[in-house]
Every structure is written in structure tokens, then in C-alpha cells.
Design an enzyme around this catalytic site. Structure first.
Site, PDB file in Angstrom:
ATOM      1  CB  CYS A  45      -0.896   0.020   1.237  1.00 24.46           C
ATOM      2  SG  CYS A  45      -2.014  -1.368   1.332  1.00 24.46           S
TER       3      CYS A  45
HETATM    4  C1  BEZ Z   1       0.552  -4.770   1.827  1.00 23.51           C
HETATM    5  O1  BEZ Z   1      -0.158  -3.820   1.609  1.00 23.51           O
HETATM    6  O2  BEZ Z   1       1.753  -4.686   1.767  1.00 23.51           O
HETATM    7  C2  BEZ Z   1      -0.037  -6.084   2.173  1.00 23.51           C
HETATM    8  C3  BEZ Z   1      -1.240  -6.135   2.839  1.00 23.51           C
HETATM    9  C4  BEZ Z   1      -1.776  -7.366   3.171  1.00 23.51           C
HETATM   10  C5  BEZ Z   1      -1.112  -8.539   2.787  1.00 23.51           C
HETATM   11  C6  BEZ Z   1       0.073  -8.466   2.086  1.00 23.51           C
HETATM   12  C7  BEZ Z   1       0.621  -7.231   1.775  1.00 23.51           C
END
Ligand code: BEZ
Length: 211
Positions: A45
């Protein structure tokens, strides 16, 4: 609520990193990209939000506003901003919705219980100036999205709204486009007086009329 292409994007009020908004009022005749994130302080994100910040002018050039959503609190969002700027070199320059009660996530069906009971998946909605849903995408949490692809889709949607054309595989602005099958050859000659290249009777190419 499952949203389908052509549906009206539901209106909502929400707290964001840029203050309280009413979605339709905030859009105010623009197109919008509404996209959700599983959680704050997560690696994928963080990279996505920096990329969208970098592309904000590209979206604005297409009369398109961008708005993210995560079910974490506004305090968490504000705390995360520094990391986004630090890691990506691009400060958050668009609103990020705080949705701790999951009201917006539920309205847009962004929580898929068999993927995660509480976190949103990576949903994307492209919504046009008339508040109609024009694209939906759902990515898993582990896969970052390609926002250049969303710009490409907006280019296609805005072009095909104006002209009786469709865009072929991997099309990008400036490439040849396809005259829609509903247009007869006779009408195609009127619409495109410079002619067209008929690869097949149903596959007729013309230069991008917007280029
Ligand atoms: C992320 O945003 O990095 C993420 C969120 C949930 C699971 C895996 C990655």
C-alpha cells in the site's frame, strides 16, 4: 452491495486526510478513481499511494480525481503519511478515507470475507462525470496494482464516449482504434472521410481521432 458497470456509484460521507467529504459533492462533475487498501503501514500500500501521488497530474489532465480508502483511523492515516513520502519521494496529495466502521467498504463491497474477514481487498472503481461506474477491478492484498493501466483505461473510456470506436488489445493514446461493428461501412466513410483499413469486414482500423 455488488456494483456493476453502469450502476450509479453510491454517495457517502466520510472523514478523509483532507477533511470531511460528501463523495458526489467532492467529485463535482469530475471522473474519479476510488481504490481501497487492506491496511495502513503495509508495504504494498505504501508503494501504491506514492505512485498515485506521482501520477496525480496525469489523472487531473483527464479530469479525474483520485481517492483512496483504508479501514484504519484518521490518526493512523496521518501517522503513515510521513512514511509514504519518505519511501516513495511523493507526499500524499489526495484524500485517503478513514473507514474504521467499514461503512464505505461495505457500501462498495470491498471486504471479501473469504479473503479476509476485516481488511478490504484492493478494489478499484472508475466512476465517470455522471457518477456511473465504468470499471471495477479486484486485486488480492499481495499484488500491487498498475496505475498506468488505469490511466490507459480512462483514455479509452473517454475516447469511446466521444467517438464510435473501441480500443484494441494493449491500445494506448495515439494508436489506431477500431470502428465499432454497429457502424455500417457507408456511415464509417462519412465519419472517417480519410478512410479506414479493413483487416476483416468486422475489424476496421482508423487513426486515433483524439491524437
Ligand atoms: C501490503 O499492503 O503490503 C499487504 C497487505 C496485506 C497482505 C500483504 C501485503
Amino acid at each position: 452491495m455488488t456494483l456493476r458497470l453502469g450502476d450509479t456509484a453510491p454517495d457517502f460521507e466520510a472523514e478523509t486526510t483532507e477533511g470531511k467529504i460528501k463523495f458526489h459533492e467532492w467529485k463535482d462533475g469530475s471522473w474519479a478513481v476510488l481504490f481501497s487498501h487492506p491496511a495502513d503501514f503495509t508495504p504494498v500500500c505504501t508503494t501504491e499511494l506514492g505512485r498515485v501521488a506521482a501520477l496525480k497530474d496525469q489523472f487531473a489532465h483527464r479530469n479525474t480525481k483520485v481517492i483512496g480508502l483504508s479501514v484504519d483511523s484518521i490518526e493512523h492515516h496521518n501517522g503513515w503519511k510521513g512514511d509514504i513520502a519518505d519511501v516513495t519521494g511523493h507526499a500524499l496529495n489526495f484524500p485517503l478515507i478513514a473507514d474504521p466502521d467499514r461503512a464505505v467498504a461495505t457500501l462498495y463491497d470491498m471486504i471479501h470475507p473469504n479473503a479476509s474477514a476485516t481488511a478490504t481487498v484492493r478494489s478499484v472503481f472508475i466512476i465517470d462525470a455522471n457518477n456511473k461506474v465504468r470499471l471495477t477491478l479486484t486485486y488480492p492484498a499481495s499484488t500491487g496494482r498498475n496505475f498506468d493501466e488505469l490511466l490507459r483505461v480512462i483514455d479509452s473510456l473517454q475516447l469511446t464516449d466521444k467517438h464510435k470506436v473501441a480500443t484494441p488489445v494493449d491500445w494506448k493514446h495515439g494508436d489506431d482504434v477500431i470502428i465499432v461493428p454497429a457502424v455500417s461501412d457507408e456511415d464509417a466513410h462519412k465519419l472517417f472521410p480519410n478512410g479506414f483499413d479493413a483487416k476483416k469486414p468486422y475489424l476496421r482500423l482508423v487513426p486515433d481521432p483524439s491524437a
